[in-house]
Design a protein around this motif. Structure first.
Motif, PDB file in Angstrom:
ATOM      1  N   ALA A 179      37.184  37.453  45.279  1.00 55.83           N
ATOM      2  CA  ALA A 179      37.838  36.958  46.495  1.00 55.83           C
ATOM      3  C   ALA A 179      38.912  37.948  46.936  1.00 55.83           C
ATOM      4  CB  ALA A 179      38.436  35.580  46.218  1.00 55.83           C
ATOM      5  N   TYR A 180      39.638  38.488  45.956  1.00 51.02           N
ATOM      6  CA  TYR A 180      40.663  39.481  46.324  1.00 51.02           C
ATOM      7  C   TYR A 180      40.018  40.738  46.912  1.00 51.02           C
ATOM      8  CZ  TYR A 180      44.248  43.013  46.136  1.00 51.02           C
ATOM      9  OH  TYR A 180      45.100  44.020  46.498  1.00 51.02           O
ATOM     10  N   LEU A 181      38.934  41.203  46.271  1.00 49.62           N
ATOM     11  CA  LEU A 181      38.245  42.395  46.799  1.00 49.62           C
ATOM     12  C   LEU A 181      37.838  42.186  48.252  1.00 49.62           C
ATOM     13  CD1 LEU A 181      35.638  43.744  44.197  1.00 49.62           C
ATOM     14  CD2 LEU A 181      37.889  44.668  44.811  1.00 49.62           C
ATOM     15  N   GLY A 182      37.415  40.963  48.553  1.00 47.39           N
ATOM     16  CA  GLY A 182      36.912  40.651  49.894  1.00 47.39           C
ATOM     17  C   GLY A 182      37.981  40.652  50.971  1.00 47.39           C
ATOM     18  N   ILE A 183      39.239  40.451  50.577  1.00 48.16           N
ATOM     19  CA  ILE A 183      40.283  40.354  51.613  1.00 48.16           C
ATOM     20  C   ILE A 183      41.309  41.485  51.563  1.00 48.16           C
ATOM     21  CG2 ILE A 183      40.106  37.856  51.951  1.00 48.16           C
ATOM     22  CD1 ILE A 183      42.951  39.165  49.872  1.00 48.16           C
ATOM     23  N   LYS A 184      41.246  42.311  50.520  1.00 53.07           N
ATOM     24  CA  LYS A 184      42.348  43.249  50.314  1.00 53.07           C
ATOM     25  C   LYS A 184      42.516  44.265  51.460  1.00 53.07           C
ATOM     26  CE  LYS A 184      40.108  46.709  47.358  1.00 53.07           C
ATOM     27  NZ  LYS A 184      39.915  47.680  48.437  1.00 53.07           N
ATOM     28  N   ASP A 185      41.423  44.608  52.157  1.00 55.54           N
ATOM     29  CA  ASP A 185      41.532  45.597  53.235  1.00 55.54           C
ATOM     30  C   ASP A 185      41.607  44.953  54.619  1.00 55.54           C
ATOM     31  OD1 ASP A 185      41.427  47.720  51.436  1.00 55.54           O
ATOM     32  OD2 ASP A 185      39.232  47.574  51.323  1.00 55.54           O
ATOM     33  N   PHE A 186      41.750  43.632  54.666  1.00 56.21           N
ATOM     34  CA  PHE A 186      41.736  42.932  55.956  1.00 56.21           C
ATOM     35  C   PHE A 186      42.897  43.369  56.851  1.00 56.21           C
ATOM     36  CE2 PHE A 186      43.440  39.632  58.657  1.00 56.21           C
ATOM     37  CZ  PHE A 186      42.336  39.303  59.421  1.00 56.21           C
ATOM     38  N   LYS A 187      42.563  43.536  58.145  1.00 59.33           N
ATOM     39  CA  LYS A 187      43.618  43.791  59.141  1.00 59.33           C
ATOM     40  C   LYS A 187      43.435  42.789  60.267  1.00 59.33           C
ATOM     41  CE  LYS A 187      44.522  48.647  58.251  1.00 59.33           C
ATOM     42  NZ  LYS A 187      43.673  48.755  57.056  1.00 59.33           N
ATOM     43  N   LEU A 208      49.576  37.371  46.496  1.00 60.91           N
ATOM     44  CA  LEU A 208      49.491  36.082  45.804  1.00 60.91           C
ATOM     45  C   LEU A 208      48.067  35.825  45.302  1.00 60.91           C
ATOM     46  CD1 LEU A 208      51.664  33.770  48.107  1.00 60.91           C
ATOM     47  CD2 LEU A 208      52.127  34.363  45.711  1.00 60.91           C
ATOM     48  N   ILE A 209      47.094  36.217  46.113  1.00 59.16           N
ATOM     49  CA  ILE A 209      45.685  36.010  45.723  1.00 59.16           C
ATOM     50  C   ILE A 209      45.351  36.855  44.490  1.00 59.16           C
ATOM     51  CG2 ILE A 209      43.282  36.445  46.461  1.00 59.16           C
ATOM     52  CD1 ILE A 209      44.080  35.367  49.227  1.00 59.16           C
ATOM     53  N   LEU A 210      45.825  38.095  44.486  1.00 65.10           N
ATOM     54  CA  LEU A 210      45.566  38.944  43.313  1.00 65.10           C
ATOM     55  C   LEU A 210      46.241  38.350  42.075  1.00 65.10           C
ATOM     56  CD1 LEU A 210      44.398  41.422  41.964  1.00 65.10           C
ATOM     57  CD2 LEU A 210      46.396  42.739  42.725  1.00 65.10           C
ATOM     58  N   LYS A 211      47.456  37.871  42.271  1.00 63.30           N
ATOM     59  CA  LYS A 211      48.195  37.267  41.148  1.00 63.30           C
ATOM     60  C   LYS A 211      47.431  36.051  40.605  1.00 63.30           C
ATOM     61  CE  LYS A 211      52.834  35.707  40.175  1.00 63.30           C
ATOM     62  NZ  LYS A 211      53.945  35.025  40.816  1.00 63.30           N
ATOM     63  N   GLU A 212      46.889  35.260  41.513  1.00 64.18           N
ATOM     64  CA  GLU A 212      46.146  34.060  41.105  1.00 64.18           C
ATOM     65  C   GLU A 212      44.878  34.445  40.329  1.00 64.18           C
ATOM     66  OE1 GLU A 212      47.436  31.195  41.451  1.00 64.18           O
ATOM     67  OE2 GLU A 212      45.820  29.742  41.158  1.00 64.18           O
ATOM     68  N   ALA A 213      44.192  35.482  40.808  1.00 63.77           N
ATOM     69  CA  ALA A 213      42.968  35.928  40.122  1.00 63.77           C
ATOM     70  C   ALA A 213      43.313  36.399  38.707  1.00 63.77           C
ATOM     71  CB  ALA A 213      42.300  37.037  40.912  1.00 63.77           C
ATOM     72  N   LYS A 214      44.417  37.121  38.586  1.00 63.23           N
ATOM     73  CA  LYS A 214      44.837  37.588  37.252  1.00 63.23           C
ATOM     74  C   LYS A 214      45.184  36.399  36.362  1.00 63.23           C
ATOM     75  CE  LYS A 214      46.409  42.208  38.463  1.00 63.23           C
ATOM     76  NZ  LYS A 214      47.547  43.060  38.852  1.00 63.23           N
ATOM     77  N   LYS A 215      45.720  35.346  36.988  1.00 65.01           N
ATOM     78  CA  LYS A 215      46.056  34.131  36.245  1.00 65.01           C
ATOM     79  C   LYS A 215      44.781  33.443  35.733  1.00 65.01           C
ATOM     80  CE  LYS A 215      49.068  30.334  37.132  1.00 65.01           C
ATOM     81  NZ  LYS A 215      49.594  29.520  38.211  1.00 65.01           N
ATOM     82  N   VAL A 216      43.766  33.400  36.583  1.00 62.07           N
ATOM     83  CA  VAL A 216      42.488  32.787  36.164  1.00 62.07           C
ATOM     84  C   VAL A 216      41.964  33.533  34.934  1.00 62.07           C
ATOM     85  CG1 VAL A 216      40.061  32.447  36.841  1.00 62.07           C
ATOM     86  CG2 VAL A 216      41.892  31.910  38.468  1.00 62.07           C
ATOM     87  N   PHE A 217      42.047  34.863  34.979  1.00 59.30           N
ATOM     88  CA  PHE A 217      41.593  35.704  33.865  1.00 59.30           C
ATOM     89  C   PHE A 217      42.408  35.416  32.596  1.00 59.30           C
ATOM     90  CE2 PHE A 217      42.448  39.620  31.468  1.00 59.30           C
ATOM     91  CZ  PHE A 217      41.168  39.992  31.088  1.00 59.30           C
ATOM     92  N   GLU A 218      43.728  35.467  32.732  1.00 57.96           N
ATOM     93  CA  GLU A 218      44.594  35.268  31.556  1.00 57.96           C
ATOM     94  C   GLU A 218      44.419  33.862  30.986  1.00 57.96           C
ATOM     95  OE1 GLU A 218      46.089  37.228  29.703  1.00 57.96           O
ATOM     96  OE2 GLU A 218      45.969  39.011  30.957  1.00 57.96           O
TER      97      GLU A 218
END
Ligand code: MRU
Length: 343
Positions: A59-67, A119-129
């Motif tokens: 999900a993060y990969l999908g939005i990280k370059d959004f403008k 925040l989305i990246l942080k959440e993804a890292k949280k899911v992993f941890e």
């Protein structure tokens, strides 16, 4: 020695290519959601909790370059989530992780986009941890079920390769070993894609756990000879009454276990429960390509144009399940009441 099934590094998802194991230990790097979608569909990454972790990073990969503006950003989040959710239907962990990201984006929709992305990246890292911690907790909570010298049957791969790095069902084996217990594992090869033969034997051998590979149709004869003390598997989705979907063949093992009076346990995180479903009848079962059944190692093993039935999962009715191990403890029947309590 944890196995790094999935990691997020330099804006790409690093995944052990599970289609190449056990002969080759290769990594793939998904830099966009199309690559990740394909990795999920082709099962380079697989196993319910691992799919949740992969989807969150995806999900993060999908939005990280959004403008664009905030409205457009929210639309983008939703379309990325819909797309990743179309990769495989059965493991609810994938949808659970995507929903978590979507809720977070909605809750923070008026913040600067840069901040929502972080925040989305942080959440993804949280899911992993969290997955790493949850696996180990399930391993620990499951210990009262494992005795020294137990002979345990398992199917598919519910280990490190199906999670961030440790496992669900196999977490119990790893913890047992850490505690000095000796166990013998019988791994069903798991036709048609052989996750048991290719993945479970690979990772159990790496952890020096006494493992014997059997063809799926040998389980009954082992049980009849008194050589199995318990069956322990993972799950991809559990309904609120305890009915549990897992790799095709799990249901047969549960029926066999009942007949032979052997306990049948499921190990799954809370993210594998689908409380919207009253029973397992509503669990969507993935149907896969007939070639997975008719072709082995690029060689056709069945008559041309033969009809094929190839569901990836089946549902074990709760009556056949002795207990479900979660990160909150062991759930025993009556499941309808006790699942609510523990969750
Ligand atoms: O089709 P797969 O290989 O993704 O199926 C995986 C399983 O059935 C596992 O047993 C399940 O995901 C639980 S393991 C953590």
């Amino acid at each position: 020695m944890p196995i790094p099934t999935i990691e997020f590094k330099n804006n790409s998802i690093k995944i052990i290519d599970q289609t190449k194991l056990p002969t080759r230990y290769n990594f793939i790097y998904c830099k966009n959601i199309q690559a990740l979608w394909k990795a999920i569909r082709t099962m380079q990454v697989r196993g319910a909790p691992a799919l949740g972790v992969a989807a969150a990073f995806g999900a993060y990969l999908g939005i990280k370059d959004f403008k664009g503006n905030n409205n457009q950003f929210l639309k983008k989040v939703k379309s990325v989530i819909k797309y990743l959710g179309s990769s495989r239907p059965t493991a609810i962990n994938l949808f659970w992780a995507l929903e978590r990201i979507q809720k977070l984006a909605i809750k923070n929709k008026n913040k600067p986009i840069k901040e929502i992305k972080a925040l989305i990246l942080k959440e993804a890292k949280k899911v992993f941890e969290e997955d790493r911690v949850i696996s180990r907790k399930m391993g620990e909570y499951g210990q009262p079920l494992i005795k020294n010298n137990d002979r345990i049957l398992t199917i598919c791969n519910a280990g490190a390769l199906a999670t961030a790095d440790y496992g669900t069902a196999l977490a119990l084996f790893y913890k047992a070993k850490e505690k000095g217990k000796h166990i013998k594992v019988f791994a069903c090869e798991t036709r048609p894609l052989l996750q048991g033969a290719r993945l479970t034997t690979w990772e159990l051998k790496k952890h020096k756990i006494d493992t014997t590979l059997i063809c799926d149709n040998m389980a009954a004869s082992l049980m009849a000879k008194g050589k199995i003390d318990k069956v322990i598997t993972g799950a991809d989705r559990i309904a609120s009454n305890g009915d549990a979907a897992n790799k095709i063949g799990t249901y047969s093992l549960a029926v066999l276990a009942k007949y032979h009076k052997i306990p049948f346990y499921i190990v799954a995180p809370i993210s594998s429960f689908d409380l919207k479903l009253k029973t397992g009848k509503g669990i969507p079962i993935e149907q896969r390509n007939p070639n997975e059944v008719t072709i082995i190692n690029n060689k056709r093993i069945a008559a041309k144009n033969i009809k094929v039935y190839n569901p990836a999962f089946d549902v074990t009715p709760h009556e056949l399940i002795t207990a479900i191990v979660t990160e909150n403890g062991i759930i025993r029947p009556p499941f309808s009441r006790n699942i609510q309590k523990v969750l």
